[in-house]
Design a protein around this motif. Structure first.
Motif, PDB file in Angstrom:
ATOM      1  N   MET A 128       5.959  15.100 -19.191  1.00 53.34           N
ATOM      2  CA  MET A 128       4.808  14.710 -18.370  1.00 53.34           C
ATOM      3  C   MET A 128       5.176  13.520 -17.480  1.00 53.34           C
ATOM      4  O   MET A 128       6.022  12.702 -17.840  1.00 53.34           O
ATOM      5  CB  MET A 128       3.622  14.344 -19.270  1.00 53.34           C
ATOM      6  N   ALA A 129       4.546  13.435 -16.326  1.00 56.66           N
ATOM      7  CA  ALA A 129       4.832  12.355 -15.381  1.00 56.66           C
ATOM      8  C   ALA A 129       4.463  10.997 -15.978  1.00 56.66           C
ATOM      9  O   ALA A 129       3.539  10.884 -16.775  1.00 56.66           O
ATOM     10  CB  ALA A 129       4.050  12.576 -14.094  1.00 56.66           C
ATOM     11  N   THR A 130       5.214   9.968 -15.579  1.00 55.87           N
ATOM     12  CA  THR A 130       4.887   8.616 -16.035  1.00 55.87           C
ATOM     13  C   THR A 130       3.732   8.052 -15.204  1.00 55.87           C
ATOM     14  O   THR A 130       3.368   8.589 -14.152  1.00 55.87           O
ATOM     15  CB  THR A 130       6.097   7.680 -15.896  1.00 55.87           C
ATOM     16  N   TRP A 131       3.190   6.958 -15.683  1.00 57.21           N
ATOM     17  CA  TRP A 131       2.113   6.233 -15.009  1.00 57.21           C
ATOM     18  C   TRP A 131       2.491   5.935 -13.555  1.00 57.21           C
ATOM     19  O   TRP A 131       1.734   6.224 -12.621  1.00 57.21           O
ATOM     20  CB  TRP A 131       1.872   4.973 -15.816  1.00 57.21           C
ATOM     21  N   THR A 132       3.658   5.356 -13.342  1.00 55.84           N
ATOM     22  CA  THR A 132       4.083   4.984 -11.994  1.00 55.84           C
ATOM     23  C   THR A 132       4.318   6.216 -11.127  1.00 55.84           C
ATOM     24  O   THR A 132       3.992   6.212  -9.928  1.00 55.84           O
ATOM     25  CB  THR A 132       5.347   4.110 -12.059  1.00 55.84           C
ATOM     26  N   ASP A 133       4.848   7.284 -11.707  1.00 57.54           N
ATOM     27  CA  ASP A 133       5.040   8.527 -10.949  1.00 57.54           C
ATOM     28  C   ASP A 133       3.720   9.019 -10.372  1.00 57.54           C
ATOM     29  O   ASP A 133       3.646   9.441  -9.212  1.00 57.54           O
ATOM     30  CB  ASP A 133       5.610   9.631 -11.854  1.00 57.54           C
ATOM     31  N   VAL A 134       2.679   8.991 -11.191  1.00 61.28           N
ATOM     32  CA  VAL A 134       1.382   9.520 -10.772  1.00 61.28           C
ATOM     33  C   VAL A 134       0.744   8.627  -9.707  1.00 61.28           C
ATOM     34  O   VAL A 134       0.180   9.106  -8.728  1.00 61.28           O
ATOM     35  CB  VAL A 134       0.450   9.681 -11.992  1.00 61.28           C
ATOM     36  N   VAL A 135       0.845   7.320  -9.890  1.00 62.51           N
ATOM     37  CA  VAL A 135       0.205   6.399  -8.943  1.00 62.51           C
ATOM     38  C   VAL A 135       0.952   6.354  -7.619  1.00 62.51           C
ATOM     39  O   VAL A 135       0.336   6.337  -6.549  1.00 62.51           O
ATOM     40  CB  VAL A 135       0.109   4.980  -9.554  1.00 62.51           C
ATOM     41  N   LEU A 136       2.266   6.353  -7.650  1.00 64.59           N
ATOM     42  CA  LEU A 136       3.045   6.095  -6.437  1.00 64.59           C
ATOM     43  C   LEU A 136       4.004   7.224  -6.070  1.00 64.59           C
ATOM     44  O   LEU A 136       4.864   7.050  -5.209  1.00 64.59           O
ATOM     45  CB  LEU A 136       3.814   4.785  -6.606  1.00 64.59           C
ATOM     46  N   GLY A 137       3.836   8.381  -6.698  1.00 64.77           N
ATOM     47  CA  GLY A 137       4.744   9.492  -6.432  1.00 64.77           C
ATOM     48  C   GLY A 137       4.745   9.951  -4.986  1.00 64.77           C
ATOM     49  O   GLY A 137       5.752  10.459  -4.489  1.00 64.77           O
ATOM     50  N   ASP A 138       3.623   9.782  -4.280  1.00 66.34           N
ATOM     51  CA  ASP A 138       3.542  10.207  -2.882  1.00 66.34           C
ATOM     52  C   ASP A 138       3.710   9.045  -1.907  1.00 66.34           C
ATOM     53  O   ASP A 138       3.549   9.228  -0.693  1.00 66.34           O
ATOM     54  CB  ASP A 138       2.182  10.876  -2.611  1.00 66.34           C
ATOM     55  N   ALA A 139       4.025   7.863  -2.424  1.00 68.77           N
ATOM     56  CA  ALA A 139       4.085   6.691  -1.550  1.00 68.77           C
ATOM     57  C   ALA A 139       5.164   6.812  -0.484  1.00 68.77           C
ATOM     58  O   ALA A 139       4.993   6.339   0.644  1.00 68.77           O
ATOM     59  CB  ALA A 139       4.313   5.437  -2.382  1.00 68.77           C
ATOM     60  N   GLY A 140       6.273   7.469  -0.823  1.00 75.42           N
ATOM     61  CA  GLY A 140       7.368   7.578   0.125  1.00 75.42           C
ATOM     62  C   GLY A 140       6.976   8.274   1.419  1.00 75.42           C
ATOM     63  O   GLY A 140       7.406   7.871   2.508  1.00 75.42           O
ATOM     64  N   ARG A 141       6.144   9.299   1.329  1.00 77.49           N
ATOM     65  CA  ARG A 141       5.764  10.032   2.545  1.00 77.49           C
ATOM     66  C   ARG A 141       4.739   9.267   3.377  1.00 77.49           C
ATOM     67  O   ARG A 141       4.438   9.664   4.506  1.00 77.49           O
ATOM     68  CB  ARG A 141       5.214  11.416   2.177  1.00 77.49           C
ATOM     69  N   ARG A 142       4.201   8.188   2.828  1.00 74.15           N
ATOM     70  CA  ARG A 142       3.195   7.406   3.562  1.00 74.15           C
ATOM     71  C   ARG A 142       3.835   6.338   4.440  1.00 74.15           C
ATOM     72  O   ARG A 142       3.133   5.652   5.198  1.00 74.15           O
ATOM     73  CB  ARG A 142       2.197   6.804   2.571  1.00 74.15           C
ATOM     74  N   GLY A 143       5.124   6.168   4.323  1.00 73.17           N
ATOM     75  CA  GLY A 143       5.876   5.307   5.229  1.00 73.17           C
ATOM     76  C   GLY A 143       5.327   3.898   5.342  1.00 73.17           C
ATOM     77  O   GLY A 143       5.034   3.236   4.353  1.00 73.17           O
ATOM     78  N   GLY A 144       5.164   3.453   6.597  1.00 72.18           N
ATOM     79  CA  GLY A 144       4.733   2.088   6.852  1.00 72.18           C
ATOM     80  C   GLY A 144       3.242   1.862   6.832  1.00 72.18           C
ATOM     81  O   GLY A 144       2.774   0.782   7.240  1.00 72.18           O
ATOM     82  N   ARG A 145       2.473   2.829   6.367  1.00 76.28           N
ATOM     83  CA  ARG A 145       1.025   2.637   6.281  1.00 76.28           C
ATOM     84  C   ARG A 145       0.717   1.516   5.292  1.00 76.28           C
ATOM     85  O   ARG A 145       1.390   1.366   4.276  1.00 76.28           O
ATOM     86  CB  ARG A 145       0.331   3.924   5.828  1.00 76.28           C
ATOM     87  N   PRO A 146      -0.323   0.711   5.557  1.00 70.65           N
ATOM     88  CA  PRO A 146      -0.627  -0.403   4.651  1.00 70.65           C
ATOM     89  C   PRO A 146      -1.121   0.068   3.290  1.00 70.65           C
ATOM     90  O   PRO A 146      -1.983   0.940   3.207  1.00 70.65           O
ATOM     91  CB  PRO A 146      -1.721  -1.182   5.393  1.00 70.65           C
ATOM     92  N   ALA A 147      -0.548  -0.483   2.252  1.00 73.44           N
ATOM     93  CA  ALA A 147      -0.989  -0.214   0.886  1.00 73.44           C
ATOM     94  C   ALA A 147      -1.945  -1.312   0.424  1.00 73.44           C
ATOM     95  O   ALA A 147      -3.029  -1.032  -0.105  1.00 73.44           O
ATOM     96  CB  ALA A 147       0.204  -0.135  -0.056  1.00 73.44           C
ATOM     97  N   VAL A 148      -1.562  -2.580   0.639  1.00 68.07           N
ATOM     98  CA  VAL A 148      -2.372  -3.714   0.188  1.00 68.07           C
ATOM     99  C   VAL A 148      -2.363  -4.806   1.250  1.00 68.07           C
ATOM    100  O   VAL A 148      -1.297  -5.195   1.745  1.00 68.07           O
ATOM    101  CB  VAL A 148      -1.842  -4.318  -1.133  1.00 68.07           C
ATOM    102  N   THR A 149      -3.551  -5.298   1.575  1.00 68.87           N
ATOM    103  CA  THR A 149      -3.690  -6.493   2.404  1.00 68.87           C
ATOM    104  C   THR A 149      -4.269  -7.602   1.537  1.00 68.87           C
ATOM    105  O   THR A 149      -5.289  -7.414   0.872  1.00 68.87           O
ATOM    106  CB  THR A 149      -4.627  -6.244   3.601  1.00 68.87           C
TER     107      THR A 149
END
Length: 266
Positions: free
Chosen positions: A1-22
């Motif tokens: 099964m996927a890990t906690w971080t995999d599930v939360v940030l698994g698609d982060a790479g395709r989001r590129g330079g979009r802001p995650a946190v300000t």
């Protein structure tokens, strides 16, 4: 099964330079691609400095751009994440510190000058800080080639009840189906209680949303931030949520009732 971080940030790479946190305190913005790049290398750095699977790691940070980086670097390194509220009183902090048996603490330069005074006779041997603090190691110095995330224990919010990765993933997926954060959402996180802070950051980042971190924001500040950033979801302290407008809901996550405002009307 996927890990906690995999599930939360698994698609982060395709989001590129979009802001995650300000971070409204500093104006700094952390993009999704930089979050993933820094996280993997910091996790490897923690392992190189002696972190072994299941070792507790205290994370003493307010909502901000550093919070998800610290939490998920520790988790990705195989550590047991122990989030501590930034505004926790010293006596309770020392109690949690002692009970956790942690040897590592991740904090920032503002809190380090306060929290290090509580380290005392605890087992803490290494302190990693965002910012320069005498006697501590800058978090930025944690560096190494990314490695596979080991399974095992993931997080404890009270120092007693430990959730493994599977349990965290199930809870996140349950809440994601209930709250339905969207990629286009702007999520204001003003709550600082550990479960609320962790849960809302994870739900927002899972969806690819943009988190506006404003720890301890007042009612007036929340209203101004909602207008300025066109916020669509607010996680606020109990005293503020009912008077912010929009739809006030109180779902439960990790056994804690969250105060959320949905559809703020922006």
């Amino acid at each position: 099964m996927a890990t906690w971080t995999d599930v939360v940030l698994g698609d982060a790479g395709r989001r590129g330079g979009r802001p995650a946190v300000t971070d409204v305190r500093t104006g700094e913005v952390l993009a999704y691609d930089m979050l993933m790049k820094k996280l993997g290398r910091a996790a490897a750095g923690l392992r190189d400095r002696g972190l072994t699977p299941g070792d507790p790691v205290l994370v003493h940070l307010p909502p901000g751009q550093h919070y998800p980086l610290a939490v998920h670097a520790a988790a990705a390194a195989g550590g047991l994440v122990v989030p501590i509220e930034a505004d926790m009183d010293l006596e309770l902090f020392y109690e949690r510190l002692s009970h956790s048996r942690a040897r590592m603490l991740i904090t920032n330069d503002d809190l380090a000058r306060w929290s290090t005074s509580a380290v005392g006779d605890s087992r803490i041997r290494q302190i990693f800080t965002f910012g320069e603090v005498p006697g501590a190691t800058p978090f930025a110095d944690l560096d190494g080639p990314p490695r596979e995330t080991p399974g095992g224990p993931a997080v404890t919010f009270d120092g007693f009840n430990v959730l493994d990765h599977d349990e965290v993933v199930r809870e996140l997926r349950r809440m994601a189906a209930e709250i339905r954060v969207r990629e286009r959402d702007i999520v204001l996180v003003a709550a600082t209680e550990a479960r609320e802070q962790a849960g809302m950051f994870d739900l927002a980042l899972m969806a690819g949303a943009h988190v506006i971190a404003a720890p301890g924001a007042t009612l007036g500040e929340c209203r101004e931030l909602i207008r300025e950033h066109r916020v669509t979801i607010v996680a606020a302290p109990t005293r503020l949520a009912p008077v912010l407008g929009g739809e006030h809901v109180r779902p439960t996550m990790y056994g804690r009732t969250l105060d959320l405002v949905l559809r703020t009307g922006i």
